[in-house]
Scaffold this active site. Structure first.
Site, PDB file in Angstrom:
ATOM      1  N   ASP A 151       0.795  -1.240   0.000  1.00 47.40           N
ATOM      2  CA  ASP A 151       0.000   0.000   0.000  1.00 47.40           C
ATOM      3  C   ASP A 151       0.828   1.292   0.000  1.00 47.40           C
ATOM      4  O   ASP A 151       0.439   2.272   0.653  1.00 47.40           O
ATOM      5  CB  ASP A 151      -0.958   0.012   1.197  1.00 47.40           C
ATOM      6  CG  ASP A 151      -1.843  -1.211   1.270  1.00 47.40           C
ATOM      7  OD1 ASP A 151      -1.851  -2.014   0.311  1.00 47.40           O
ATOM      8  OD2 ASP A 151      -2.526  -1.387   2.295  1.00 47.40           O
ATOM      9  N   LYS A 178      -7.320  -4.006  -3.046  1.00 48.09           N
ATOM     10  CA  LYS A 178      -7.995  -4.652  -1.915  1.00 48.09           C
ATOM     11  C   LYS A 178      -8.754  -3.615  -1.098  1.00 48.09           C
ATOM     12  O   LYS A 178      -8.506  -2.403  -1.198  1.00 48.09           O
ATOM     13  CB  LYS A 178      -6.976  -5.370  -1.016  1.00 48.09           C
ATOM     14  CG  LYS A 178      -5.960  -4.455  -0.343  1.00 48.09           C
ATOM     15  CD  LYS A 178      -4.915  -5.276   0.418  1.00 48.09           C
ATOM     16  CE  LYS A 178      -3.878  -4.391   1.105  1.00 48.09           C
ATOM     17  NZ  LYS A 178      -4.419  -3.613   2.232  1.00 48.09           N
ATOM     18  N   CYS A 198      -2.103  -2.462   8.163  1.00 53.41           N
ATOM     19  CA  CYS A 198      -2.050  -3.428   7.058  1.00 53.41           C
ATOM     20  C   CYS A 198      -0.846  -4.359   7.154  1.00 53.41           C
ATOM     21  O   CYS A 198      -0.960  -5.559   6.880  1.00 53.41           O
ATOM     22  CB  CYS A 198      -2.047  -2.691   5.725  1.00 53.41           C
ATOM     23  SG  CYS A 198      -3.570  -1.741   5.445  1.00 53.41           S
TER      24      CYS A 198
END
Length: 206
Positions: A19, A84, A118
């Protein structure tokens, strides 16, 4: 049962970049350092043919992976991007991809953000699925350094290996006679030179 020692080889490793997206640029502690270390890790993985997996959290709203990393993708090495909404990188889509395309995968190397969200949840899920997880502590970050540091310790408690970019690079090569060593030496030298020239790029563990 003997606990894994965390030894790694290119043939059973993959780099996961979590990310590192454009919208986070001004909101993450030492974001440029995360990008810089991830960039050099990608260069090494491309030399060693270690596959690279990117994830992007809700890219429609948070943008795509930063261009400095995307331009390091190589036609000579496997890389794939997954979007996602789950915080964890360990989505069903990613797991299916690993099972179909990387059946010998043992070691997952993680860089990215945010360490306490995450990255942490990915680590726990990958550990639960039987993979060794190596967190590059100088290539992960959060909105603030305290959350980053606590998350690193939390992941260690759960069985992840907390390491550094340079340590991983030399673990992957193991020997100065490695066929890719001459290609990797300039990468490590440039990485060190960057850190000397701009100390703000450094993310020490403490």
């Amino acid at each position: 049962m003997i606990r894994s020692l965390g030894k790694i080889v290119p043939e059973t490793s993959a780099l996961f970049i979590c990310d590192i997206q454009s919208k986070f640029t001004n909101h993450i502690f030492k974001f440029n350092g995360v990008v810089n270390q991830s960039k050099y890790m990608m260069k090494v993985c491309n030399e060693l043919k270690v596959p690279i997996i990117f994830t992007e959290q809700y890219p429609k709203g948070l943008g795509h992976t930063v261009e400095d990393l995307l331009k390091e993708r190589s036609e000579h090495n496997q890389s794939k991007i997954f979007d996602k909404t789950l915080y964890s990188m360990c989505t069903n889509e990613v797991l299916n991809h690993l099972k179909q395309n990387h059946k010998d995968l043992k070691s997952i190397l993680i860089t990215g953000i945010e360490t306490h969200v995450c990255v942490l949840q990915s680590t726990l899920d990958f550990l639960e699925n039987g993979y060794d997880v190596h967190i590059l502590s100088d290539a992960v970050s959060s909105n603030n350094n305290n959350d980053r540091l606590v998350a690193l310790e939390r992941m260690r408690q759960s069985g992840a290996f907390i390491t550094t970019t340079e340590s991983i690079i030399f673990q992957l090569t193991r020997d100065a006679t490695h066929k890719s060593f001459k290609g990797i030496v300039p990468i490590t030298k440039q990485r060190r030179d960057d850190l000397v020239a701009d100390p703000s790029l450094s993310l020490s563990k403490f």
